[in-house]
Design a protein around this motif. Structure first.
Motif, PDB file in Angstrom:
ATOM      1  N   ALA A 113     100.063  15.786 118.846  1.00 27.87           N
ATOM      2  CA  ALA A 113     100.503  17.059 119.454  1.00 27.87           C
ATOM      3  C   ALA A 113     101.879  17.468 118.947  1.00 27.87           C
ATOM      4  CB  ALA A 113     100.522  16.907 120.981  1.00 27.87           C
ATOM      5  N   LEU A 114     102.775  16.492 118.785  1.00 30.96           N
ATOM      6  CA  LEU A 114     104.108  16.788 118.277  1.00 30.96           C
ATOM      7  C   LEU A 114     104.042  17.355 116.861  1.00 30.96           C
ATOM      8  CD1 LEU A 114     107.159  16.697 118.702  1.00 30.96           C
ATOM      9  CD2 LEU A 114     107.137  14.310 117.934  1.00 30.96           C
ATOM     10  N   ASP A 143     102.940  20.897 117.014  1.00 26.77           N
ATOM     11  CA  ASP A 143     104.037  21.764 117.450  1.00 26.77           C
ATOM     12  C   ASP A 143     105.027  22.013 116.327  1.00 26.77           C
ATOM     13  OD1 ASP A 143     102.923  21.942 119.933  1.00 26.77           O
ATOM     14  OD2 ASP A 143     104.226  20.412 120.855  1.00 26.77           O
ATOM     15  N   TRP A 177     103.579  24.545 114.055  1.00 25.65           N
ATOM     16  CA  TRP A 177     103.681  25.890 114.648  1.00 25.65           C
ATOM     17  C   TRP A 177     105.105  26.413 114.534  1.00 25.65           C
ATOM     18  CZ3 TRP A 177     106.676  27.648 118.672  1.00 25.65           C
ATOM     19  CH2 TRP A 177     106.396  28.953 119.119  1.00 25.65           C
ATOM     20  N   LEU A 178     106.076  25.503 114.786  1.00 28.29           N
ATOM     21  CA  LEU A 178     107.473  25.903 114.696  1.00 28.29           C
ATOM     22  C   LEU A 178     107.837  26.355 113.291  1.00 28.29           C
ATOM     23  CD1 LEU A 178     110.187  26.153 116.189  1.00 28.29           C
ATOM     24  CD2 LEU A 178     110.656  23.769 115.591  1.00 28.29           C
ATOM     25  N   ARG A 207     113.147  20.716 110.330  1.00 26.07           N
ATOM     26  CA  ARG A 207     111.746  20.573 110.734  1.00 26.07           C
ATOM     27  C   ARG A 207     110.984  19.654 109.774  1.00 26.07           C
ATOM     28  NH1 ARG A 207     106.720  21.865 109.770  1.00 26.07           N
ATOM     29  NH2 ARG A 207     107.364  22.576 107.699  1.00 26.07           N
TER      30      ARG A 207
END
Length: 532
Positions: free
Chosen positions: A332-333, A336, A339-340, A355
């Motif tokens: 999940a991380l 994310d 997506w970021l 990132r």
């Protein structure tokens, strides 16, 4: 002219003297030939000639002639011995028995034989056997006895010594806690006891006489399912003249429970038979202690198996938790972060770099998580079986250490129970760890095979090897751990190694690993020592 036995007849006395003189010569020859004591010493004498008093008209029993050998034996003169003088040399305790036996024989005019003690020239008493035969004159009138005596001292001393020896032996064997025996097997293979001690009845519950009469009285006490094994070891002992050793059960008819006995005997061969001299002793207490130790060891093995099972189950649970919880969180991380990255403006390069670093950290955490899960519980073992798991582990080891590992497994793969497969896999992992730490090897050969009753895993390297001291020293935790894992399933471990010649480890685990209490059955061996 009429002759009487009681009247002096010089002619007859000279003939008698010549007769005994010839025997005296024979005696001299016997004495010369038997100087080493192998031939009995004969003493010839004419005793107890019948004379008749002219006054009383009553027969007199007196010694009338004896030879030189008698005189040399007693150390007395002819005159001292004539009449009843020779009785002075007889042991006082033997005189009543002599008088009784001779009186009865004399009255019946029949032959007699009696043993008595006679004083020698040196004062010591020797054992003398006297044989008397009636003799008659030409008119068939009874005239007395011709007696021949021979020295029985050596034989009597031997008999006394033998009797004392037998008494000492019997006294010793009577206190032996078991059965001392001599077993004979004749040319027809019939068995019989030539000797058993009195203590045999305490062990077997069968009387000594019954055992001597029939050897089956003993062998029938051995349970039928063990009797064939007993006779097989006896035959092997006879064929090779090797010590007979057997251990098993015996049923005493007077006791409620069975005994454990141990037989130890040494064979020897005669012209027509084979003999065993040996001992049967009660081994019940020792065997019960052995069974108790075995039971205790089995309980420890069961406990160890249980702990190992709990440990593996806990590893599997942790692996599932890590995979399900931590794995899903990291996934999940990562989503994310992706997506970021899509949402950040392009001009914010520093944030994009941050990132990207975070993505790398997450990927590293996912790889670490996967490795932890695999180490805790390799899913390939459950999914594809032991052979595939061994090849995968060999590939991983070669990737990290550079050591070439060649794995040979049956084709097609053999189905192996889950517990056995897991144990063999863990042993393989521990073996590769030892190779990496200590062996300094460049090649490792692995072979898995299924024998008739066991799975066998062999791992051989070309490293620096080990000495026997290194194998058995307490600090060898790796080898001890491998052995304990194998023993938990009733298997065993063997290690063959020499310095600079590599090491070979062979692990064998039975195909059927259900724990069961093992009762010690009959054990027998024919030792290599030869009977002499």
């Amino acid at each position: 002219m009429r002759r009487r036995c009681g009247l002096r007849n010089p002619r007859r006395e000279r003939a008698t003297a010549r007769f005994f003189g010839r025997h005296a010569g024979c005696h001299a020859a016997h004495r010369a030939a038997g100087a080493d004591g192998t031939i009995a010493r004969f003493l010839f004498c004419a005793v107890l000639g019948l004379s008749q008093s002219r006054v009383e008209k009553r027969p007199q029993r007196r010694l009338r002639f004896l030879n030189q050998a008698w005189l040399e034996y007693t150390g007395r003169t002819h005159e001292q011995e004539l009449g009843n003088g020779w009785l002075d040399g007889m042991h006082p305790d033997d005189r009543p028995r002599w008088s009784d036996s001779f009186t009865k024989a004399f009255a019946a005019r029949r032959p007699f034989e009696i043993e008595f003690r006679l004083r020698r020239a040196n004062g010591a008493y020797g054992s003398m056997i006297c044989v008397g035969r009636p003799y008659h004159d030409m008119r068939a009138n009874f005239c007395g006895y011709l007696c021949s005596c021979y020295d029985n001292t050596v034989r009597r001393d031997m008999e006394i010594a033998l009797k004392e020896s037998e008494q000492r032996y019997e006294g010793m064997t009577a206190n032996v806690p078991g059965m001392v025996f001599q077993l004979v097997r004749d040319s027809s293979k019939k068995l019989s006891f030539a000797y058993v001690n009195r203590g045999s009845q305490t062990l077997t519950g069968v009387a000594e006489t019954a055992l001597l009469t029939d050897a089956d009285a003993f062998f029938s006490l051995v349970p039928e399912d063990e009797r064939s094994h007993l006779f097989a070891t006896l035959d092997a002992s006879a064929d090779h003249l090797a010590n007979w050793t057997w251990s098993g059960r015996l049923r005493n008819p007077h006791e409620p429970s069975e005994k454990w006995i141990n037989i130890r005997a040494q064979p020897r061969r005669t012209d027509h038979a084979t003999l065993w001299d040996g001992l049967v002793f009660d081994d019940t207490q020792s065997r019960l202690a052995q069974l108790e130790i075995e039971r205790s060891r089995e309980e420890l093995r069961s406990l160890s198996r249980y702990l190992q099972t709990v440990r593996e189950e806990e590893k599997a649970r942790i692996a599932r938790e890590v995979h399900d919880e931590l794995g899903s969180t990291l996934t999940a991380l990562r989503m994310d972060l992706d997506w970021l990255g899509e949402q950040l403006p392009q001009e914010l390069s520093s944030l994009h770099q941050k990132r990207s670093a975070m993505v790398k950290l997450v990927e590293s955490a996912v790889a670490a998580t996967r490795k932890i899960v695999t180490d805790l519980r390799p899913s390939i073992l459950d999914d594809l079986g032991l052979a595939a798991a061994l090849r995968w582990q060999a590939s991983e080891h070669q990737k990290h250490t550079g050591v070439q590992v060649i794995v040979e497994t049956p084709d097609p793969d053999i189905p192996i129970e889950r517990d056995v497969a897991l144990t063999l896999f863990r042993i393989f992992q521990e073996t590769l760890t030892n190779v990496a730490r200590h062996a300094k090897a460049t090649n490792v050969a692995v072979e898995l095979e299924a024998a008739d009753s066991a799975y066998v895993l062999q791992v051989r390297d070309n490293g620096i090897g080990m000495s026997p001291v290194d194998i058995s020293k307490p600090e060898s935790h790796g080898i001890r751990g491998i052995r304990e894992r194998a023993q938990q399933l009733g298997g065993n471990l063997s290690v063959a190694s020499q310095p600079d010649r590599g090491t070979t480890i062979v692990v064998s685990i039975p195909t059927s690993t259900k724990p069961a209490a093992r009762a010690a059955g009959p054990v027998a061996a024919v030792t290599a020592s030869r009977s002499r």
